[in-house]
Design an enzyme around this catalytic site. Structure first.
Site, PDB file in Angstrom:
ATOM      1  N   GLU A  55       1.042  -1.145  -0.003  1.00  0.00           N
ATOM      2  CA  GLU A  55       0.004   0.053  -0.052  1.00  0.00           C
ATOM      3  C   GLU A  55       0.775   1.292  -0.074  1.00  0.00           C
ATOM      4  OE1 GLU A  55      -2.027  -2.967   2.915  1.00  0.00           O
ATOM      5  OE2 GLU A  55      -0.101  -2.501   1.990  1.00  0.00           O
ATOM      6  N   CYS A  77      -2.131  -3.550   7.325  1.00  0.00           N
ATOM      7  CA  CYS A  77      -1.526  -4.115   8.455  1.00  0.00           C
ATOM      8  C   CYS A  77      -2.077  -2.733   9.402  1.00  0.00           C
ATOM      9  CB  CYS A  77      -0.276  -4.125   8.696  1.00  0.00           C
ATOM     10  SG  CYS A  77       0.892  -2.732   8.033  1.00  0.00           S
ATOM     11  N   CYS A  86      -0.238   0.331   7.600  1.00  0.00           N
ATOM     12  CA  CYS A  86      -0.479   0.407   6.176  1.00  0.00           C
ATOM     13  C   CYS A  86      -2.263   1.191   6.116  1.00  0.00           C
ATOM     14  CB  CYS A  86      -0.597  -0.549   5.043  1.00  0.00           C
ATOM     15  SG  CYS A  86       1.029  -1.078   4.671  1.00  0.00           S
ATOM     16  N   THR A 163      14.843 -43.900  -6.370  1.00  0.00           N
ATOM     17  CA  THR A 163      15.584 -42.317  -5.972  1.00  0.00           C
ATOM     18  C   THR A 163      17.130 -42.670  -6.052  1.00  0.00           C
ATOM     19  OG1 THR A 163      15.278 -42.604  -3.863  1.00  0.00           O
ATOM     20  CG2 THR A 163      13.627 -41.887  -4.695  1.00  0.00           C
ATOM     21  N   ALA A 164      17.662 -43.776  -5.975  1.00  0.00           N
ATOM     22  CA  ALA A 164      18.905 -43.901  -5.854  1.00  0.00           C
ATOM     23  C   ALA A 164      19.415 -45.463  -6.011  1.00  0.00           C
ATOM     24  CB  ALA A 164      19.646 -43.528  -4.695  1.00  0.00           C
ATOM     25  N   ALA A 166      21.205 -48.907  -4.902  1.00  0.00           N
ATOM     26  CA  ALA A 166      21.373 -49.487  -3.533  1.00  0.00           C
ATOM     27  C   ALA A 166      22.593 -48.756  -2.780  1.00  0.00           C
ATOM     28  CB  ALA A 166      21.599 -51.181  -3.865  1.00  0.00           C
ATOM     29  N   ARG A 209      21.199 -21.349  -6.542  1.00  0.00           N
ATOM     30  CA  ARG A 209      22.096 -20.697  -7.639  1.00  0.00           C
ATOM     31  C   ARG A 209      21.408 -20.092  -8.525  1.00  0.00           C
ATOM     32  NH1 ARG A 209      24.080 -25.448  -5.624  1.00  0.00           N
ATOM     33  NH2 ARG A 209      22.800 -26.972  -7.125  1.00  0.00           N
ATOM     34  N   GLU A 299      15.034 -31.969   1.407  1.00  0.00           N
ATOM     35  CA  GLU A 299      15.660 -32.709   0.375  1.00  0.00           C
ATOM     36  C   GLU A 299      16.593 -33.684   0.926  1.00  0.00           C
ATOM     37  OE1 GLU A 299      17.666 -30.441  -2.873  1.00  0.00           O
ATOM     38  OE2 GLU A 299      16.631 -28.527  -2.374  1.00  0.00           O
ATOM     39  N   GLY A 301      16.953 -38.318   1.387  1.00  0.00           N
ATOM     40  CA  GLY A 301      16.615 -39.704   0.831  1.00  0.00           C
ATOM     41  C   GLY A 301      15.286 -40.070   1.564  1.00  0.00           C
TER      42      GLY A 301
END
Length: 370
Positions: A55, A77, A86, A163-164, A166, A209, A299, A301
Site C-alpha cells: 500500500e 496492517c 498501512c 530414487t537412488a 542401492a 544458484r 531434500e 533420501g
C-alpha cells in the site's frame, strides 16, 4: 460497484503480489492497486522484508489519491513494525473505499486493519478472490495459524519409482531442466532440511544458484540450511561450508568435541532429541516456525522423507520423474513400511507438467498435522 471491474483490479493486485515470491519472507506477498473512476492511479507490491509494504509503495507513486479505491490482496496492517501501519497511510491519503481479498491470518491482528479503516469512515469489502489470495501465501498462513511452517518434500525418481541405486548413488536421475526448476523451489523456501546421510553421499551445498535457476540474483536470498544429524557427523570438508551461508545442525546426542568443530566451521548446533533417541522432527519444525520460516523444503533420501510422512508433518510433495528405470535393487521413494491396503497413504494430485525430458508432479497430503 461494478463486480467485473472489481474482479479485474483485484486480479491485478494478486498478480503484483506474486512478484515478491522470492524476497518478502518472513512477510507475506501483497499487492495493491489504486483506482479512481476506473482509471489506474498507481500500483505497488511488497518487494522485500523490512521495506515498504504494498500500500505504501503504491501511494508513493501517486500524489492525488483523494476519493480513490484501493484493491489489496491482504488486509492492510494496523500495527507498528519495521514500517508504519498501512491502514493509517490509506486513511491519510483520503482513500474512500478499500477492497480486501483476505483478512490477515494472524489471530492477534486479524480484522483490526479493516476495523481501523471502517472507524475512519472508509467503505471496506472483504473476500473478493480470497482463494487466489490464499494461494499466494500458504506457508505464511499456516505459520500464523499454527506456529509451524509449511513443509514440502522434493524428490527425484525413475519411472519405476526409485530414487537412488542401492549404493546411494543418485546423481543425476533427472535432466538439467528439472535441476533448474529445483533452484526455483529452493529460492522460494526459507529453510532447506536434509539428512546427514544425503549430505555425505551427495556433497550437496543446498544453496540457491540464481544463474542455474534463471532467477534475478537481487531477488534471491539464501535459505537456512538445516542438517538433521543425530550424532553430529556432518563433514566439514564438503560444499556445505564453502560459501559462508547459514547452517544449522540439529542432533539428538550432544558430543562436545563434535559440537565445537561444527561451530568453529560456522554452523549453529542444537540438540532436539525425541524419545526414540533420534532428532524429533516435530520439534525441528516448531523451532523453524519460531525462526519465522514460512516454507520449508525437505531434500533427502527415502528414510528421512518417510519419517516426515509417517509423522504426518508433510503438507506437499514435488516429485520429478525421469524416463529411466533403476531396477528393483534401487532405493524407493519413501521408506514407508506398510503391510496392507488399509495402510496406504492417499495424496491429492495438484498438477503434472513436463520439465524438459522429465515430469514434475505436485501433490498435497490428505492427512497433515496442523
Amino acid at each position: 460497484m461494478d463486480a467485473a471491474l472489481d474482479a479485474r483490479w483485484m486480479a491485478r493486485a494478486i498478480q503484483l503480489a506474486g512478484r515478491g515470491h522470492y524476497s518478502t519472507s518472513p512477510n507475506p506477498n501483497v499487492g495493491c492497486v489504486l483506482v479512481r473512476d476506473n482509471e489506474l492511479l498507481a500500483e505497488g507490491w511488497h518487494q522485500r522484508a523490512g521495506e515498504g509494504h504494498a500500500e505504501v509503495n503504491a501511494l508513493a507513486r501517486c500524489e492525488q489519491t483523494q476519493g480513490a479505491t484501493a484493491y489489496v490482496s491482504l488486509e492492510p496492517c494496523s500495527h507498528h513494525g519495521k514500517t508504519p501501519p498501512c491502514a493509517e497511510a490509506l486513511i491519510k491519503a483520503g482513500i474512500k473505499r478499500v477492497v480486501v481479498a483476505m483478512e490477515d491470518p494472524n489471530p492477534e491482528v486479524s480484522g483490526r486493519g479493516v476495523q481501523l479503516l471502517r472507524d475512519a469512515g472508509i467503505h471496506v469489502e472483504v473476500g473478493l478472490q480470497q482463494s487466489q489470495a490464499e494461494a499466494l501465501n500458504p506457508g505464511f498462513i499456516k505459520r500464523m495459524k499454527t506456529g509451524l511452517p509449511r513443509v514440502r518434500v522434493k524428490l527425484a525418481m525413475s519411472l519405476d519409482g526409485r530414487t537412488a541405486m542401492a549404493s546411494g548413488e543418485s546423481q543425476w536421475i533427472t535432466g538439467a531442466a528439472a535441476r533448474r526448476d529445483v533452484q526455483r523451489l529452493r529460492a522460494g523456501s526459507c529453510a532447506i532440511v536434509s539428512g546427514v546421510e544425503t549430505l555425505i553421499h551427495d556433497d550437496a551445498a543446498l544453496t540457491v544458484r540464481p544463474e542455474q535457476g534463471e532467477l534475478p540474483a537481487e531477488q534471491c536470498r539464501q535459505p537456512l540450511r538445516v542438517i538433521l544429524d543425530s550424532r553430529l557427523r556432518t563433514p566439514l570438508d564438503g560444499k556445505l561450508f564453502q560459501d559462508g551461508g547459514r547452517v544449522l545442525v540439529i542432533g539428538a546426542v550432544d558430543a562436545p568435541e563434535s559440537r565445537n568443530r561444527l561451530e568453529a566451521a560456522g554452523a549453529e548446533v542444537m540438540i532436539l532429541a525425541g524419545a526414540d533417541g533420534r532428532v524429533e522432527l516435530a520439534a525441528v519444525l516448531k523451532e523453524l516456525g519460531r525462526r519465522q520460516c514460512n516454507e520449508v523444503l525437505v531434500e533427502s533420501g527415502a528414510t528421512l522423507a518417510g519419517a516426515f510422512l509417517q509423522a504426518e508433518l508433510l503438507d506437499a510433495l514435488t516429485v520429478y520423474m525421469a524416463p529411466t528405470l533403476l531396477g528393483s535393487k534401487a532405493r524407493p521413494l519413501f521408506a514407508l513400511p506398510l503391510d496392507d491396503m488399509n495402510s496406504q497413504r492417499r495424496v491429492h494430485i495438484d498438477g503434472i507438467r513436463a520439465i524438459g525430458t522429465d515430469w514434475r508432479l505436485d501433490a498435497t497430503l490428505h492427512t497433515v498435522a496442523h
